[in-house]
Every structure is written in C-alpha cells, then in structure tokens.
Design a protein around this motif. Structure first.
Motif, mmCIF file in Angstrom:
data_model
loop_
_atom_site.group_PDB
_atom_site.id
_atom_site.type_symbol
_atom_site.label_atom_id
_atom_site.label_comp_id
_atom_site.label_asym_id
_atom_site.label_seq_id
_atom_site.Cartn_x
_atom_site.Cartn_y
_atom_site.Cartn_z
ATOM 1 N N THR A 26 0.822 -1.181 -0.145
ATOM 2 C CA THR A 26 0.100 -0.023 0.003
ATOM 3 C C THR A 26 0.971 1.323 0.096
ATOM 4 O OG1 THR A 26 -1.831 -1.188 1.154
ATOM 5 C CG2 THR A 26 -1.859 1.111 1.304
ATOM 6 N N GLN A 27 1.955 1.266 0.670
ATOM 7 C CA GLN A 27 2.686 2.460 0.787
ATOM 8 C C GLN A 27 3.569 2.833 -0.558
ATOM 9 O OE1 GLN A 27 5.168 2.982 4.580
ATOM 10 N NE2 GLN A 27 4.113 1.196 5.339
ATOM 11 N N ALA A 28 3.912 1.522 -1.320
ATOM 12 C CA ALA A 28 4.513 1.745 -2.466
ATOM 13 C C ALA A 28 3.897 2.163 -3.517
ATOM 14 C CB ALA A 28 5.110 0.283 -2.881
ATOM 15 N N VAL A 29 2.404 1.712 -3.264
ATOM 16 C CA VAL A 29 1.236 2.365 -4.221
ATOM 17 C C VAL A 29 1.194 3.668 -4.072
ATOM 18 C CG1 VAL A 29 -1.079 2.052 -5.259
ATOM 19 C CG2 VAL A 29 0.161 0.154 -4.871
ATOM 20 N N ALA A 30 1.205 4.219 -2.830
ATOM 21 C CA ALA A 30 0.975 5.428 -2.548
ATOM 22 C C ALA A 30 2.358 6.402 -3.111
ATOM 23 C CB ALA A 30 0.807 5.755 -0.818
ATOM 24 N N GLU A 35 4.797 10.080 -6.884
ATOM 25 C CA GLU A 35 6.103 10.398 -7.615
ATOM 26 C C GLU A 35 5.717 10.237 -9.283
ATOM 27 O OE1 GLU A 35 9.422 8.345 -6.587
ATOM 28 O OE2 GLU A 35 9.333 9.088 -4.593
ATOM 29 N N LEU A 36 4.916 9.404 -9.595
ATOM 30 C CA LEU A 36 4.557 9.095 -10.911
ATOM 31 C C LEU A 36 3.413 9.618 -11.633
ATOM 32 C CD1 LEU A 36 6.049 5.312 -10.916
ATOM 33 C CD2 LEU A 36 7.122 7.437 -11.360
ATOM 34 N N ARG A 40 -0.861 8.239 -11.690
ATOM 35 C CA ARG A 40 -1.983 8.675 -11.243
ATOM 36 C C ARG A 40 -3.087 8.668 -12.263
ATOM 37 N NH1 ARG A 40 1.772 12.319 -9.315
ATOM 38 N NH2 ARG A 40 1.424 13.959 -10.775
ATOM 39 N N ALA A 41 -2.508 8.828 -13.462
ATOM 40 C CA ALA A 41 -3.746 8.933 -14.606
ATOM 41 C C ALA A 41 -4.503 7.499 -14.881
ATOM 42 C CB ALA A 41 -3.187 9.530 -15.717
#
Length: 392
Positions: A26-30, A35-36, A40-41
C-alpha cells in the motif's frame, strides 16, 4: 568497514515481512501515486492490478529467501497476479519505475521489519531479489512482444487474404484496425512476384514503408507479394519506392481508394493488371493497372472492358463534329496527319484540332504508340459489343 552478511534473513524476519506485506504494498502504491504522474492517470482497475503485483512480489521474496537454492519462478509468481492486459497498459520503462519505487519502499522499512541484527541480511536479500525481478520483467515483456508479433502476423495474413479474395470490407477493416490502421486512410494495393532467396520479404517492405511513414499490410499469396499502403499523401511515389522490394517481373499498382474498406477494389484491379502485364513487356515498373486497360480487356477482365467503354468509346461517340471519324482515320493511317486529312477531306489543322479534342475526352493521344493501341482496342471492342446487340 563492516562486512555485509551473506546469510539469508531469519525465519522470524521473514514472518514479520509476511505480516507487513500488505502495508508495504500500500505504501509503495502511495509513493507511485505521489511520484509518477502517469500512474495517477491510470484507471482504478489497473492501479489495483499494480497493488496485487507489489503484494505478490513481496510474498515471492519471502519464499525466495526461505529456499535460496530454488530456481526463481518470478514470471508466474509475481506477474501472474495481474491480467495480461497490464502489459499492454504499462510500458516496460514504466514497469521499471514501479519496481524501483517498490524496492525503495522496502529498503526504507528494512530496519522496522527485520529482527535486530538481521537488517543487513534483509537489505541484501531485497537487492538480490530486485535483480531477479528485473530479469523476470524483461522476460514478461519479451514474451508478450513475441506473442503479439506472432498474433499480428497471423492477423495481417488473414487481412491480406480477405482482401485478395474480396471478402466483406467490414471484416477487413476490423482486422486492420486491430493492427493500428486508421479506417479512413487512403490506400493503394501493389502486387508483383515475391522476391526469391529472401527469407522474410515482409520485413524489407515494412522497413521501406516505415521510412516513407506509410501504414502497411504485407502478405504472400500464391507466390505473389501483395502490399497495401496507407497514407494521407504521396501514395503513388510510395508505391514506386516499395516496388524495389518485389521480385523480378512486372509490379502493378491498383487505383488509390478512399479507405481500407474499398481496398479490395484496388487489389482486384491490380491483380488483373498483373495477369495481363506480360502482354506489355516494356511496361514501366511499377505500372498502373489503368495503363493496362487494353491488355486487361483482351485478357477477359470485364472491369477493364467496361472502363474502356465508359472512358474512351462512349465519349468519342458522343463528341460529334467528326471526332470519332478523325480518330479512326489517324489510327488507320498509322498516325500520318496529312494522309488522314486527305482520307476524310479536311484540312490537316482540322485533324489536329479534333485529335486535341479526343485527347481531352479520353486522356489518350492517337499519335502516341500506347495511346493509339488503347484507342484501337477500345474501338474494336465497342464495335463487337454493337454487333452483339444487333444480333440480340
């Protein structure tokens, strides 16, 4: 300098890593979201697939550490958690960014996850495992590219076969759309002999088409190379360049059509021209199928015969003013204008005027060898058709 331990992390550390896997993912996805911008899109379903891959990666790390001598099966263990569509949606470079972010998050939490004294072992395991994941990532994308290439080749072969056989245009357009072809792009079909001694003539044609910035479909059909070119401009010059990739013998271009849905017409015309091209040994290469109307008509092509009637015979008959009579006289005299004028009792300038009018109507000159040949065939076929109508 402290020496990094080469022993695997302890079982207690691995159990703690298992319990933390959901939180770490979950933290990695956050972090990815932060950053990417491209991440986000992404649609929510694709983002959830990435979360599954991250969790599967951490779980696979645990199993890898428990059995360090076991050959890694990361392709299925990690990437099998997401559908194949993820490979289409996320480019290889983007996947590398995702792996990098996940590894960074895991490294940052080594101290909180590892048992005391086990930090270096876990950190080393994460680094080694990330290398294995990198190899697995490359394998996934290479396999996808290979499978996609095989599927595209099959789809392209079906599209070209459908085009040659004159099958329904909607099926052809659908297959071509799956290959990235725009439905409304003007198209032309070029046909000729497949080159001998060339392992992959398709590749040479595609390279040439890419250099010309043309869409292209390529197929070999009964030892004939069939090429469909699509572009918004300069299709005739593109076809001339592509003709260098064919084998010996004539290369024939069909008419330019306004979309792939009508490419079957261009293909049928080009193939009819190729069958008849041997009757004009001095033909340029490539040669337009329309330049072979006389040969095609003699070969029994009903489309060519109808075109000669519509473009040549009928306009000359309708012109009046002695135009048709003058053309016949010039053809009979072998192009001698003075002899033609004497035969029909007019001044040579009148002959010249009428021939100019005939050329404007038909695009053919009675004093040009190819033009006079086409005019003779057209008028002869028109006379035969007229005789048949009298008998019936």
């Amino acid at each position: 300098m402290s020496r990094v331990s080469s022993r695997p992390p302890s079982e207690a550390t691995l159990r703690r890593l298992e319990r933390a896997s959901g939180s770490l993912a979950t933290q990695a996805v956050a972090r990815m979201d932060e950053e990417l911008s491209w991440f986000r899109a992404m649609p929510a379903d694709q983002r959830s697939w990435v979360t599954l891959v991250a969790q599967a990666g951490i779980a696979s790390l645990v199993e890898w550490c428990r059995s360090p001598g076991r050959p890694p099966r990361l392709t299925g263990e990690v990437f099998g958690a997401a559908p194949r569509e993820l490979v289409r949606a996320v480019a290889l470079k983007q996947t590398v960014d995702l792996v990098k972010v996940t590894v960074e998050v895991m490294e940052e939490h080594v101290a909180s996850v590892a048992e005391p004294g086990d930090e270096d072992s876990l950190r080393l395991a994460v680094l080694q495992f990330s290398r294995e994941v990198a190899f697995a990532t490359a394998h996934v994308y290479a396999s996808f590219a290979e499978n996609r290439g095989a599927w595209d080749a099959r789809l392209e072969a079906l599209a070209v076969d459908a085009l040659v056989r004159g099958e329904r245009s909607d099926e052809l357009s659908g297959r071509a759309a799956a290959l990235g072809w725009a439905a409304t792009t003007p198209a032309v079909v070029v046909v000729g002999a497949a080159p001998k001694g060339v392992d992959d003539p398709h590749a040479a044609v595609r390279r040439a088409a890419r250099a010309l910035r043309c869409d292209v479909l390529v197929g070999v059909h009964a030892e004939q190379l069939v090429v469909v070119l699509g572009s918004v401009h300069e299709l005739e010059s593109a076809a001339e360049r592509i003709s260098d990739e064919f084998g010996d013998g004539p290369v024939v271009t069909g008419p330019v059509v306004d979309g792939l849905g009508r490419a079957a017409v261009s293909a049928a015309t080009a193939l009819a021209g190729l069958r008849a091209a041997r009757a004009w040994p001095e033909a340029p290469r490539p040669v337009s199928a329309d330049a072979l109307l006389a040969e095609r008509a003699l070969d029994g092509d009903p489309l060519a015969r109808a075109a000669l009637q519509e473009r040549v015979s009928a306009p000359l008959r309708a012109a009046g003013g002695g135009v048709l009579e003058t053309v016949r006289a010039v053809l009979a005299s072998g192009g001698n204008l003075e002899a033609s004028a004497r035969a029909i009792f007019v001044h040579p300038n009148t002959v010249r005027y009428r021939l100019k009018r005939a050329a404007e109507l038909t695009g053919l000159s009675a004093t040009d060898p190819r033009g006079s040949w086409t005019l003779q065939v057209a008028l002869a076929l028109a006379a035969l058709d007229e005789d048949r109508s009298l008998w019936h």
